[in-house]
Design an enzyme around this catalytic site. Sequence first.
Site, PDB file in Angstrom:
ATOM      1  CD  GLU A  91      -3.441  -0.420   2.408  1.00 28.97           C
ATOM      2  OE1 GLU A  91      -4.201  -1.368   2.429  1.00 28.97           O
ATOM      3  OE2 GLU A  91      -3.026   0.154   3.387  1.00 28.97           O
ATOM      4  CB  CYS A 110       1.907   7.596   3.831  1.00 26.92           C
ATOM      5  SG  CYS A 110       1.865   6.664   4.593  1.00 26.92           S
ATOM      6  CB  CYS A 117       4.437  -4.860   9.761  1.00 26.23           C
ATOM      7  SG  CYS A 117       5.139  -3.850  10.542  1.00 26.23           S
ATOM      8  CB  CYS A 121       1.366  -2.484  16.120  1.00 28.17           C
ATOM      9  SG  CYS A 121       3.435  -2.295  17.266  1.00 28.17           S
ATOM     10  CB  CYS A 124      -0.895  -1.839  13.743  1.00 26.19           C
ATOM     11  SG  CYS A 124      -0.991  -2.108  11.319  1.00 26.19           S
ATOM     12  CB  CYS A 338      -1.675   1.276   7.454  1.00 28.05           C
ATOM     13  SG  CYS A 338       0.316   0.786   6.509  1.00 28.05           S
TER      14      CYS A 338
END
Length: 351
Positions: A91, A110, A117, A121, A124, A338
Amino acid sequence: MNNELLKLNLDSLTDLVESWGHPRFRAKQIHQWLHQKHCSSYDEMSNVPRQLRDHLSEAFPLDSFQLFDRQISQDGTRKYVFQLHDNRLVETVGMPSFGDDGTIERLTVCVSSQVGCPMKCSFCATGKEGFTRNLTASELVQQVAAVQNDFNSRVSNIVVMGQGEPFLNYEEVLAALQMMNSDNDFNIAARRITVSTCGLITGIERFSREPEQFTLAVSLHAAIQDTRDLLMPQVAHQPLPQLKQALSDYIAKTNRRVTLEYLLIRGVNDSEDHLNALVSFCDGLLCHVNLLPMNPVEGAPYQPASMQTVNHWTKILMKHGVETSMRKSRGADIDGACGQLKNKLVSRETK
């Protein structure tokens, strides 16, 4: 674009072109196509002889980088999903700021630094996806070039705040930032390029030694250890006092202010105790607190704190001399969190 070719400086490219029996000025032409025009194929190099283009194609085969999906928000934000050479998706977000006459005054991109990832978290959407691989410098640069071409407007600001932890892909991220900063490329001022980390101390220390004046942002999200460990389990081994010391050292070495990002989550990290802990954490730091609006993530139990809480936090932090702002929510109507859009697309494609 081929990562190794893109990372060659003009001197190295000149040596390569001359070793192939071509005049040295051809290297400058190729360099301009790569770093100023951001071509996506060798065929676009119209002033470069076919023989040299063929040689480049054989030595540096291009990796595909294609638009997979795009959404446009009512506020002008555009969210992209790009498909990479290995069919992975990543993205990118383009966020324009408009003048009174409707023209773009500032265009912020961004970018993502990883496919997925590893930080996990809990708030997220990308963290729920897991980690696949690091992006190359070329793939970071191509995100910016694609957004700039789509808006037909010069990119003025970069934030490495998309998918991934940039300090776990340090070399490629830094190489990309140096290209974005170069006057032979995007020519974006270093202070307008921000890297956002979960607070990896070794990365902060390394970043402090770079000569460019890039901006550092740290995802804090809680100044009480137990809460931060709950929200960000992969940095639980790095106690907050050590993080603060690393930031103090960074500020002393660079004389640059650090941004602390804080996602206010109702009933999780928005109490008076959490506010007092944040005030204490900021004491003695040259920092700016950026309170973040929360985009709800499907399957996550978290909800955004009330505006009353946000205003109260802003007032108290400012009262204690901590510069504070609240980031305006952008693109909330187009899968704003995100990783959210990409995960939806992956789910759709695999059904």
